[in-house]
Design a protein around this motif. Structure first.
Motif, PDB file in Angstrom:
ATOM      1  N   ALA A 434      -7.034   7.646  -5.302  1.00 33.12           N
ATOM      2  CA  ALA A 434      -6.790   8.147  -6.655  1.00 33.12           C
ATOM      3  C   ALA A 434      -5.421   7.723  -7.188  1.00 33.12           C
ATOM      4  CB  ALA A 434      -6.911   9.670  -6.676  1.00 33.12           C
ATOM      5  N   LEU A 435      -4.419   7.689  -6.302  1.00 31.68           N
ATOM      6  CA  LEU A 435      -3.056   7.361  -6.728  1.00 31.68           C
ATOM      7  C   LEU A 435      -2.771   5.860  -6.720  1.00 31.68           C
ATOM      8  CD1 LEU A 435      -1.136  10.173  -4.788  1.00 31.68           C
ATOM      9  CD2 LEU A 435      -1.639  10.106  -7.231  1.00 31.68           C
ATOM     10  N   GLY A 436      -3.679   5.084  -6.114  1.00 29.54           N
ATOM     11  CA  GLY A 436      -3.495   3.641  -6.088  1.00 29.54           C
ATOM     12  C   GLY A 436      -2.454   3.165  -5.109  1.00 29.54           C
ATOM     13  N   ILE A 437      -2.253   3.934  -4.016  1.00 31.71           N
ATOM     14  CA  ILE A 437      -1.308   3.536  -2.976  1.00 31.71           C
ATOM     15  C   ILE A 437      -2.002   3.636  -1.626  1.00 31.71           C
ATOM     16  CG2 ILE A 437       0.762   4.178  -4.262  1.00 31.71           C
ATOM     17  CD1 ILE A 437       0.799   6.828  -2.850  1.00 31.71           C
ATOM     18  N   SER A 438      -1.351   3.166  -0.553  1.00 26.79           N
ATOM     19  CA  SER A 438      -1.974   3.173   0.768  1.00 26.79           C
ATOM     20  C   SER A 438      -1.862   4.546   1.418  1.00 26.79           C
ATOM     21  CB  SER A 438      -1.310   2.125   1.670  1.00 26.79           C
ATOM     22  OG  SER A 438       0.027   2.504   1.961  1.00 26.79           O
ATOM     23  N   LYS A 439      -2.721   4.799   2.413  1.00 21.92           N
ATOM     24  CA  LYS A 439      -2.690   6.068   3.135  1.00 21.92           C
ATOM     25  C   LYS A 439      -1.345   6.300   3.838  1.00 21.92           C
ATOM     26  CE  LYS A 439      -6.389   5.703   5.650  1.00 21.92           C
ATOM     27  NZ  LYS A 439      -7.409   6.066   6.659  1.00 21.92           N
ATOM     28  N   PRO A 440      -0.770   5.278   4.520  1.00 21.24           N
ATOM     29  CA  PRO A 440       0.534   5.519   5.162  1.00 21.24           C
ATOM     30  C   PRO A 440       1.610   5.948   4.171  1.00 21.24           C
ATOM     31  CG  PRO A 440      -0.462   3.523   6.043  1.00 21.24           C
ATOM     32  CD  PRO A 440      -1.310   3.954   4.888  1.00 21.24           C
ATOM     33  N   ILE A 441       1.578   5.383   2.958  1.00 17.87           N
ATOM     34  CA  ILE A 441       2.573   5.767   1.950  1.00 17.87           C
ATOM     35  C   ILE A 441       2.358   7.211   1.528  1.00 17.87           C
ATOM     36  CG2 ILE A 441       3.341   5.360  -0.422  1.00 17.87           C
ATOM     37  CD1 ILE A 441       2.876   2.394   0.020  1.00 17.87           C
ATOM     38  N   VAL A 442       1.080   7.613   1.357  1.00 14.41           N
ATOM     39  CA  VAL A 442       0.777   9.002   0.996  1.00 14.41           C
ATOM     40  C   VAL A 442       1.309   9.948   2.064  1.00 14.41           C
ATOM     41  CG1 VAL A 442      -1.056  10.705   0.679  1.00 14.41           C
ATOM     42  CG2 VAL A 442      -1.240   8.468  -0.412  1.00 14.41           C
ATOM     43  N   VAL A 443       1.059   9.609   3.347  1.00 11.27           N
ATOM     44  CA  VAL A 443       1.509  10.456   4.458  1.00 11.27           C
ATOM     45  C   VAL A 443       3.027  10.592   4.452  1.00 11.27           C
ATOM     46  CG1 VAL A 443       1.640  10.642   6.978  1.00 11.27           C
ATOM     47  CG2 VAL A 443      -0.503   9.951   5.901  1.00 11.27           C
TER      48      VAL A 443
END
Length: 452
Positions: A434-443
């Motif tokens: 949804a945010l258009g970024i990677s999972k590691p960045i979200v974490v």
């Protein structure tokens, strides 16, 4: 050793080795470098690493770091294809103790970085489950509110089948309370004294799922503990194994779960001894599994195994009668937890009752907690609620607060956006999409801003 012998020795090595002068011009390179960067390495001789970086072949560079620090450096480099390399740069000194050459070599750590990111997400999910368990401990006997006819029907069915060791499939949108209903079923079953093991299938990387579910023997794979590890299936012996987000499993892992549900036996990764675990299976998903079966996204045989007793929890917007008692239940829980006294104004209550609750009970829980801890007044007014929902304080908005630096303002906006995404989507996978970024960045950002 002459130059020709030196080159033969260099190219005989399968490693990626690159030699530059102090201007960053490549003076020698091994054949292994070509396979790492997917180029003809010989064409790089005589070229500048600074230019190659501008062309997008790799970043950052070893040469300037070694020249600046005048010692060995190690860092992670990204290639044009997105691979991650662990690069080590070494200075070579001349007789005057000046740097004459910079030698760098690398190892591909892409898979290790992905596993690390997966483990960070798994750790985040474990922490979420831990907090939910703490939350449940704070609750009174009447946490499950069933004032609406739809919820009363679900609760009656759950109570009826809780005492039988049949497989139960819990269905419903994200946040409706499937995990809580699974715990209630366990507490009313003959296995209530045994463990309740919850596994979020959507939070475990596909490559790690088998090791997490079945466990592994010591040294079974790179990075494995030398002592081995007991898996979730074995830990659930004499209790309940709850597989949440079962619809997120890959077809390969669905096969492994199918065998487990049939025989209750399995082999740990790297093990030769078959293990039997006596557990009761409860699964849950927010996906429409019938449609997934028709689209060959979910195994039909596994679907029939799981779908012995299906229970569908209606979304909160379809059981309006439950909203008000849930509000007061959670308000009391958080007042007790944070030792605060709060009440809702009638206008705020009307506003809460009129909401769509797309995130269902989970959204309600998070919103009530935020209201309790962020409002300074004892009475929670509608403007407090509007501020959290709109992401803007009318009296002191982000744009009007001239005392903040640009960095502080941007971080505040970013944190609010993360909180909204967490409430709406729940998992870091869905948040990343949804945010258009990677999972590691979200974490990393969730950890940075301490967003639960």
């Amino acid at each position: 050793m002459n130059d020709e012998e030196y080159k033969v020795l260099l190219h005989s090595l399968k490693e990626d080795i690159l030699v530059t002068d102090t201007n960053g011009i490549i003076v020698n390179v091994s054949h292994g470098t070509g396979s790492v960067y997917n180029v003809n390495a010989e064409n790089w001789v005589g070229r500048s690493v600074y230019q190659l970086e501008k062309e997008g072949h790799f970043t950052p560079l070893a040469t300037p770091q070694v020249l600046e620090k005048k010692e060995r450096v190690t860092f992670v480099q990204t290639t044009s294809e997105g691979n991650k390399l662990l690069v080590t740069g070494l200075p070579v000194f001349d007789e005057n103790k000046d740097i004459a050459r910079v030698v760098s070599y690398s190892h591909d750590v892409t898979e290790l970085m992905e596993i690390k990111a997966g483990m960070e997400e798994l750790t985040s999910e474990i922490e979420r489950v831990r907090k939910e368990l703490d939350f449940l401990k704070d609750q009174s006997e009447g946490w499950f509110v069933a004032k609406s006819a739809a919820m009363k029907k679900v609760m009656a069915s759950a109570n009826q089948v809780a005492g039988f060791d049949v497989n139960i499939l819990l269905l419903g949108e994200s946040g409706v309370g499937k995990s809580e209903l699974a715990r209630m079923i366990h507490s009313k079953s003959g296995r209530s004294e045994g463990p309740f093991i919850e596994v979020n299938c959507g939070a475990i990387p596909d490559s790690l799922f088998e090791a997490e579910l079945f466990g592994y023997e010591g040294g079974a794979f790179t990075g494995a503990s030398k002592h081995g590890k007991k898996g979730f299936a074995e830990s659930a012996h004499n209790g309940t194994l709850f597989l949440d987000e079962i619809g997120e499993l890959s077809m390969a892992n669905q096969v492994k779960v199918l065998k487990l549900t049939q025989d209750k036996t399995f082999y740990p990764v790297g093990g030769r001894k078959e293990i039997h675990s006596d557990f009761r299976l409860v699964t849950a998903t927010n996906k429409k599994l019938k449609e997934a079966v028709l689209h060959n996204e979910f195994r039909e045989d596994l679907y029939f195994r799981l779908n012995v007793v299906p229970l569908t929890i209606p979304p909160l917007r379809e059981r309006k009668e439950d909203i008000l008692p849930l509000i007061y239940t959670f308000l009391n829980i958080f007042m007790k937890r944070y030792k605060l006294e709060k009440v809702f104004s009638s206008e705020a209550l009307h506003q809460l009752l009129a909401m769509e609750w797309k995130g269902n009970v989970r959204e309600l829980i998070n919103l009530i907690e935020r209201l309790v801890v962020t409002t300074l007044d004892k009475v929670i007014q509608s403007e407090h609620l509007s501020y959290l929902l709109d992401g803007e304080d009318q009296s002191d908005s982000y744009l009007n607060n001239k005392k903040e630096t640009l960095k502080e303002t941007l971080e505040k906006v970013e944190r609010e956006r993360l909180m909204e995404a967490k409430l709406t989507y729940g998992t870091t996978t869905k948040m990343a999409a949804a945010l258009g970024i990677s999972k590691p960045i979200v974490v990393r950002k969730l950890k940075k801003y301490n967003v639960d």
